[in-house]
Each structure stands twice: as structure tokens, then as C-alpha cells.
Design a protein around this motif. Structure first.
Motif, mmCIF file in Angstrom:
data_model
loop_
_atom_site.group_PDB
_atom_site.id
_atom_site.type_symbol
_atom_site.label_atom_id
_atom_site.label_comp_id
_atom_site.label_asym_id
_atom_site.label_seq_id
_atom_site.Cartn_x
_atom_site.Cartn_y
_atom_site.Cartn_z
ATOM 1 N N VAL A 10 45.091 43.049 46.013
ATOM 2 C CA VAL A 10 44.605 44.421 45.846
ATOM 3 C C VAL A 10 44.878 44.904 44.420
ATOM 4 O O VAL A 10 44.039 45.568 43.802
ATOM 5 C CB VAL A 10 45.250 45.367 46.889
ATOM 6 N N GLU A 11 46.035 44.568 43.891
ATOM 7 C CA GLU A 11 46.361 44.970 42.521
ATOM 8 C C GLU A 11 45.410 44.312 41.528
ATOM 9 O O GLU A 11 44.947 44.957 40.580
ATOM 10 C CB GLU A 11 47.814 44.615 42.188
ATOM 11 N N ARG B 105 42.178 46.134 41.787
ATOM 12 C CA ARG B 105 42.297 47.441 41.148
ATOM 13 C C ARG B 105 42.156 47.326 39.632
ATOM 14 O O ARG B 105 41.414 48.105 39.003
ATOM 15 C CB ARG B 105 43.638 48.076 41.502
#
Length: 72
Positions: free
Chosen positions: A48-49, A52
Motif C-alpha cells: 500500500v505504501e 501511495r
């Protein structure tokens, strides 16, 4: 939010059920919740990072190009 509640103040199961049942939740997010339910949370957070960071770069590029859409 959840009828005035902060998402962090409710049980995980209640928060996930709310997100899944909310008509404004995208199919993409519903699918991600389902597919990540049995995975290692740290692995998911790392991915997810990365997502992002990549999306922030897309946004920056779109903003510098003066375009109103990030579609590619």
C-alpha cells in the motif's frame, strides 16, 4: 464516517463491514479488502505504501502538466 464515529474507535470487523456495505465504496477497494484479508498485514502495508508513493508521483506529474485528469 460511521454515523459520527471515528473509524479508529470501532472494532475492525465493524469498520470493514461499514466500508464493504457503503454504496460509495469502489469495487476496487471492496476487492482489495477481500483479497488482503488472509495476507500478512505488514506485507500488505508495504505494498500500500508503494502504491501511495506511485500515485503521489502521478498526481504531481498531472499537476505539473496542468491536466485535470490522471487517466493514462
Amino acid at each position: 464516517m460511521m454515523k459520527g464515529k471515528d473509524m479508529r474507535s470501532v472494532r475492525l470487523e465493524e469498520a470493514e463491514a461499514f466500508v464493504r456495505s457503503n454504496p460509495r465504496t469502489s469495487p476496487w477497494l471492496r476487492q482489495a479488502l477481500e483479497e488482503t484479508a488472509q495476507r500478512d498485514p505488514l506485507d500488505v502495508l508495504n505494498e500500500v505504501e508503494m502504491l501511495r508513493l506511485l500515485l503521489l508521483r502521478r498526481l504531481a506529474r498531472a499537476s505539473s502538466d496542468g491536466s485535470s485528469s490522471c487517466g493514462g
